[in-house]
Design an enzyme around this catalytic site. Structure first.
Site, mmCIF file in Angstrom:
data_model
loop_
_atom_site.group_PDB
_atom_site.id
_atom_site.type_symbol
_atom_site.label_atom_id
_atom_site.label_comp_id
_atom_site.label_asym_id
_atom_site.label_seq_id
_atom_site.Cartn_x
_atom_site.Cartn_y
_atom_site.Cartn_z
ATOM 1 N N ASP A 114 40.079 26.004 -13.183
ATOM 2 C CA ASP A 114 40.769 25.683 -14.440
ATOM 3 C C ASP A 114 41.667 26.858 -14.805
ATOM 4 O OD1 ASP A 114 41.525 24.692 -16.905
ATOM 5 O OD2 ASP A 114 39.579 24.977 -17.862
ATOM 6 N N VAL A 164 35.591 17.622 -17.772
ATOM 7 C CA VAL A 164 35.041 16.591 -16.890
ATOM 8 C C VAL A 164 33.625 16.955 -16.467
ATOM 9 C CG1 VAL A 164 37.310 15.853 -16.061
ATOM 10 C CG2 VAL A 164 36.114 17.696 -14.862
HETATM 11 P P1 IMP Z 1 37.848 28.784 -14.567
HETATM 12 O O1 IMP Z 1 37.302 30.180 -14.541
HETATM 13 O O2 IMP Z 1 38.416 28.399 -15.904
HETATM 14 O O3 IMP Z 1 38.803 28.491 -13.431
HETATM 15 O O4 IMP Z 1 36.643 27.777 -14.439
HETATM 16 C C1 IMP Z 1 35.780 27.775 -13.374
HETATM 17 C C2 IMP Z 1 34.406 27.279 -13.780
HETATM 18 O O5 IMP Z 1 34.385 26.730 -15.106
HETATM 19 C C3 IMP Z 1 33.964 26.147 -12.870
HETATM 20 O O6 IMP Z 1 33.266 26.621 -11.771
HETATM 21 C C4 IMP Z 1 33.096 25.311 -13.780
HETATM 22 O O7 IMP Z 1 31.768 25.783 -13.729
HETATM 23 C C5 IMP Z 1 33.654 25.538 -15.155
HETATM 24 N N1 IMP Z 1 34.557 24.441 -15.550
HETATM 25 C C6 IMP Z 1 35.909 24.457 -15.638
HETATM 26 N N2 IMP Z 1 36.395 23.272 -16.045
HETATM 27 C C7 IMP Z 1 35.306 22.481 -16.235
HETATM 28 C C8 IMP Z 1 35.130 21.104 -16.659
HETATM 29 O O8 IMP Z 1 36.084 20.348 -16.950
HETATM 30 N N3 IMP Z 1 33.851 20.658 -16.712
HETATM 31 C C9 IMP Z 1 32.770 21.415 -16.404
HETATM 32 N N4 IMP Z 1 32.883 22.697 -16.008
HETATM 33 C C10 IMP Z 1 34.142 23.231 -15.929
#
Ligand code: IMP
Length: 193
Positions: A114, A164
C-alpha cells in the site's frame, strides 16, 4: 466462534474470487520459476498476511518443470497496522527468520503493498545481510498512496483503493481465512477510534 457464514454479513463485495487468485498465483509461479531456473531460491514470507500466498507461490513454483534447483521457504513476522485500517507508518520486526541469507537469492513474499513502507523497511533490513539478490513478490498491489518508491518485481493483482480483507489479509485479526479478497461494509469500521 466466527465462521465464514458469520462473515457474510460484514462483506460489501467480493473483489477477486478464489479462482482469480489461484490463476494470479500460477502466473507468479511461472515467472518466478523461469527467472530463478537452476538456482537455489529463498522464499521469505512476511507474516501474518503472506501466510497463504507464500505457501501457494511455493507450490506454484514446484509445478513448473524447470524452476529453481531448490526452494527454501521461511518466514519473518512484522507489524505495521496494529488494529486499524490506516498504516501507522511504523514497522516493527516481531520475529526474524533463522535462515542465513548472505550470498543467497532472496524473494520477499508479501500479501499487499500500500504505502510501501513495510517493503522498503524489509528490503533495507535484508540488504544489510548481504544476500546475492533481493526481490519482492506481492499478491495485491494498491498503488494509490505510495509514500516510498519501492520496487515490486512480481505483482499478482491490482486491488481497488479500499481496505480489503481475505486470503491472509485481516481486519482486527479476523477475515484472514476468507478464500477470496473482499471489501468490508462501512458499518464494520464504525467502532474504530
Ligand atoms: P504498507 O506498509 O502500507 O505497504 O502496507 C503493508 C502491510 O499493511 C501489508 O502487509 C498488510 O499487512 C497491511 N495492509 C495494507 N493494506 C491493507 C488492506 O487493505 N487490508 C489489510 N491489510 C492491509
Amino acid at each position: 466462534m466466527k465462521t465464514i457464514t458469520d462473515y457474510d454479513q460484514h462483506i460489501e463485495r467480493m473483489l477477486f474470487s478464489p479462482h482469480e487468485i489461484a490463476a494470479a498465483i500460477d502466473r507468479l509461479g511461472e515467472r518466478i520459476a523461469r527467472d530463478y531456473a537452476g538456482k537455489p531460491l529463498v522464499l521469505l514470507g512476511v507474516l501474518k498476511g503472506a501466510l497463504y500466498v507464500t505457501t501457494d507461490v511455493a507450490r506454484a513454483i514446484a509445478r513448473r518443470p524447470d524452476g529453481p534447483s531448490e526452494v527454501t521457504v521461511t518466514y519473518l513476522c512484522v507489524s505495521s497496522y496494529g488494529n486499524r485500517t490506516r498504516s501507522s507508518g511504523e514497522v516493527r520486526l516481531l520475529r526474524d527468520t533463522s535462515v542465513p541469507l548472505a550470498g543467497r537469492d532472496v524473494l520477499l513474499v508479501e500479501d499487499i503493498v500500500d504505502n510501501g513502507l513495510t517493503l522498503a523497511y524489509l528490503r533495507a533490513l535484508l540488504i544489510g545481510r548481504e544476500p546475492a539478490s533481493v526481490r519482492s513478490c506481492v499478491l495485491f498491489d494498491k498503488p494509490y498512496h505510495r509514500r516510498v518508491d519501492v520496487p515490486v518485481e512480481y505483482c499478482g493483482l491490482v486491488a481497488p483503493d479500499a481496505f480489503v480483507v481475505g486470503y491472509g489479509l485481516d481486519y482486527q485479526e479476523l477475515f484472514r481465512n476468507l478464500p477470496y479478497l473482499a471489501q468490508l461494509r462501512p458499518a464494520v469500521f464504525t467502532q474504530e477510534g
